[in-house]
Design an enzyme around this catalytic site. Structure first.
Site, PDB file in Angstrom:
ATOM      1  CG  LEU A  14       5.711  -4.867  -7.258  1.00  0.00           C
ATOM      2  CD1 LEU A  14       6.158  -3.250  -7.193  1.00  0.00           C
ATOM      3  CD2 LEU A  14       6.704  -5.895  -7.089  1.00  0.00           C
ATOM      4  CB  VAL A  19      -4.952  -2.783   3.947  1.00  0.00           C
ATOM      5  CG1 VAL A  19      -5.013  -1.099   3.793  1.00  0.00           C
ATOM      6  CG2 VAL A  19      -6.373  -3.160   3.746  1.00  0.00           C
ATOM      7  CG  ASP A  20      -3.767   0.796   0.004  1.00  0.00           C
ATOM      8  OD1 ASP A  20      -4.961   0.797   0.541  1.00  0.00           O
ATOM      9  OD2 ASP A  20      -3.105   1.688   0.358  1.00  0.00           O
ATOM     10  CB  SER A  21      -0.149  -4.194  -1.971  1.00  0.00           C
ATOM     11  OG  SER A  21       0.343  -4.531  -0.607  1.00  0.00           O
ATOM     12  CB  CYS A 105      11.203   4.842  -3.646  1.00  0.00           C
ATOM     13  SG  CYS A 105      10.962   3.139  -3.273  1.00  0.00           S
ATOM     14  CB  CYS A 209       9.047   4.763   0.011  1.00  0.00           C
ATOM     15  SG  CYS A 209       8.866   3.504  -1.145  1.00  0.00           S
TER      16      CYS A 209
END
Length: 367
Positions: A14, A19-21, A105, A209
């Site tokens: 996902l 930056v994390d994903s 979410c 979110c």
């Protein structure tokens, strides 16, 4: 899971545009895997006037997926989000409670609606959450000696997101993969910069979110409108100001009251009369609670928490020692080791073991 265990898995990533994903995708590709990427669309419709960052998010996600030769598919969960998460949020705030849309979410959208639309075709769903997992055989009681999967905290206490995942179901955790959950945020940034990811210096998203730059009060105003009411000093009963709706304020709130001679803390709400009660001073005793009930405790993997625990009631780096007193069914009375500021009905009390490593789940505060 190690690379050998992942080699034969069909993995969905996902991508949010952050930056994390993006580093999640890099980490999987670096290990020789070729996952499919998905961008979940749930922001406001294009014709709406809200300032939303979803277009930029999609551009970032597209660029990162192309960089690593992975296909990207946009999954429209707009209706599910506004029907389920927004409905939950508005029902709670209308009732004078303090909900957490991000928690729902994750359960209803990222690991819920997405699973129904596309996730069911994949063995694992990888996200950029700062969380870890571990498996344990419990007395060989499960079929085929199947291990229990635990949701566990990240080594980065500031970024740890287990509190946002504490309402997911066991089957959702079984499919969850957190490739950067063992990292510190600085390490993730360093990887992004070293690999020249387009969003390496992009700021972390703030607020609800997926709602980007939308202000939470604007979100509430859109669905609940405004309703003028009195702000009353708790100790004296004196009206000292007015507000535009009790749903814009939560227990423990200090800022945004617009009252002179502060600080003032929101300590109580009368929903029926639309009255906000405040107390004057620096962290007055009325703004704290040490004992409070939680109802309908949700255990992530079916394991009930022990008596000695640690907990969180909001997204902070601190874990508070406490004990749980069982009441009836899935209800407990929490006895915290210290008074907690801003305990509000509707918040989730997230329960961990006494060394704040394993997360058992969460229950809704009812005081």
């Amino acid at each position: 899971m190690n690379i050998k265990e992942l080699e034969n898995k069909h993995i969905a990533v996902l991508l949010s545009g952050g930056v994390d994903s993006s580093v999640v995708l890099y980490e999987l590709v670096r290990q020789g895997l070729q996952p499919d990427c998905f961008y979940i669309k749930i922001g406001p419709e294009e014709e709406e006037e809200w300032d939303c960052s979803s277009e930029e998010d999609l551009e970032m996600a597209t660029a990162v997926s192309h960089k690593y030769g992975c296909k990207l598919e946009v999954i429209d969960c707009h209706r599910e989000y506004w029907d389920q998460v927004t409905q939950y949020t508005m029902d709670k705030v209308r009732a004078g409670l303090t909900p957490n849309p991000d928690v729902m979410c994750n359960r209803l959208i990222k690991f819920g609606a997405f699973h129904e639309k596309r996730g069911h075709d994949y063995d694992l769903i990888a996200t950029g959450h700062y969380a870890t997992t571990e498996e344990e055989i419990v007395n060989n009681k499960l079929p085929n000696n199947s291990p229990i999967k635990w949701l566990c905290t990240s080594p980065d206490p500031v970024k740890d997101q287990t509190d946002f995942l504490a309402q997911i179901y066991d089957w959702q955790l079984e499919k969850a993969l957190f490739p950067i959950g063992h990292m510190m945020k600085d390490e993730v940034r360093e990887i992004a910069e070293r690999e020249h990811l387009v969003n390496a210096k992009r700021k972390d998203s703030q607020g609800i979110c997926f709602l980007g730059k939308i202000n939470y009060n604007d979100y509430l105003r859109r669905y609940l409108g405004e309703l003028s009411g009195d702000v009353v000093e708790l100790e004296t009963g004196k009206i000292i100001g007015h507000h535009k709706g009790h749903w814009f304020h939560t227990i423990g709130q200090r800022k945004g009251m617009g009252l002179g001679g502060g600080p003032w803390f929101v300590v109580k709400k009368d929903v029926m009369q639309n009255i906000i009660y405040v107390s004057h001073g620096y962290d007055p005793e009325t703004a704290y609670k040490q004992d409070f009930p939680i109802m309908a405790f949700h255990s992530i993997n079916g394991q009930l928490p022990p008596t000695d625990i640690t907990l969180k009631i909001r997204h902070t780096p601190e874990f508070i020692p406490a004990t749980l007193e069982p009441l009836d069914g899935k209800n407990y009375l929490v006895h915290a080791a210290q008074p907690i500021h801003g305990v509000a009905p509707g918040q989730f009390c997230v329960v961990y073991d006494n060394c704040h490593h394993r997360c058992y789940g969460s229950g809704e505060i009812t005081v």
